[in-house]
Design a protein around this motif. Structure first.
Motif, short mmCIF file in Angstrom:
data_model
loop_
_atom_site.label_atom_id
_atom_site.label_comp_id
_atom_site.label_asym_id
_atom_site.label_seq_id
_atom_site.Cartn_x
_atom_site.Cartn_y
_atom_site.Cartn_z
N ASP A 7 -66.22 17.85 -24.77
CA ASP A 7 -67.49 18.00 -25.48
C ASP A 7 -68.71 18.07 -24.56
O ASP A 7 -69.82 18.28 -25.04
N LYS A 11 -71.76 25.56 -22.95
CA LYS A 11 -71.58 26.96 -23.34
C LYS A 11 -72.29 27.94 -22.41
O LYS A 11 -72.90 28.89 -22.86
N THR A 25 -62.31 31.41 -24.64
CA THR A 25 -63.19 32.10 -25.58
C THR A 25 -64.28 31.15 -26.06
O THR A 25 -64.14 29.93 -26.01
N GLU A 26 -65.35 31.74 -26.57
CA GLU A 26 -66.46 30.95 -27.07
C GLU A 26 -66.15 30.44 -28.47
O GLU A 26 -65.82 31.21 -29.36
N GLY A 27 -66.23 29.13 -28.64
CA GLY A 27 -66.04 28.51 -29.94
C GLY A 27 -67.38 28.19 -30.57
O GLY A 27 -68.43 28.57 -30.06
N ASP A 28 -67.36 27.49 -31.68
CA ASP A 28 -68.60 27.15 -32.38
C ASP A 28 -69.48 26.21 -31.56
O ASP A 28 -70.68 26.44 -31.44
N ASP A 29 -68.90 25.15 -31.02
CA ASP A 29 -69.66 24.13 -30.31
C ASP A 29 -69.46 24.14 -28.80
O ASP A 29 -70.23 23.54 -28.05
N LYS A 30 -68.37 24.77 -28.35
CA LYS A 30 -68.02 24.79 -26.93
C LYS A 30 -67.02 25.90 -26.69
O LYS A 30 -66.51 26.50 -27.63
N TYR A 31 -66.75 26.18 -25.43
CA TYR A 31 -65.72 27.16 -25.10
C TYR A 31 -64.35 26.52 -25.32
O TYR A 31 -64.20 25.30 -25.25
#
Length: 55
Positions: A7, A11, A25-31
């Motif tokens: 966490d 990003k 890949t890029e997630g909502d809150d972090k890679y």
């Protein structure tokens, strides 16, 4: 064991651009690292400014 991104991720995208198998890949809150594709090379951890990728 495949790397995971904790966490602390800010990003910035540095890890994704260094991954030789493009499993980050890029997630909502972090890679996010796809554990099935990660080859455990450590490139992501070497370039991360906040040490978010962990083995």
């Amino acid at each position: 064991m495949a790397y995971t991104i904790n966490d602390d991720c800010i990003k910035c995208g540095a890890c994704a651009s260094e991954c030789p198998v493009s499993c980050i890949t890029e997630g909502d809150d972090k890679y996010v690292i796809n554990a099935d594709e990660c080859i455990e090379c450590g490139n992501c951890a070497n370039v991360c400014p906040v040490d978010a990728p962990q083995a």
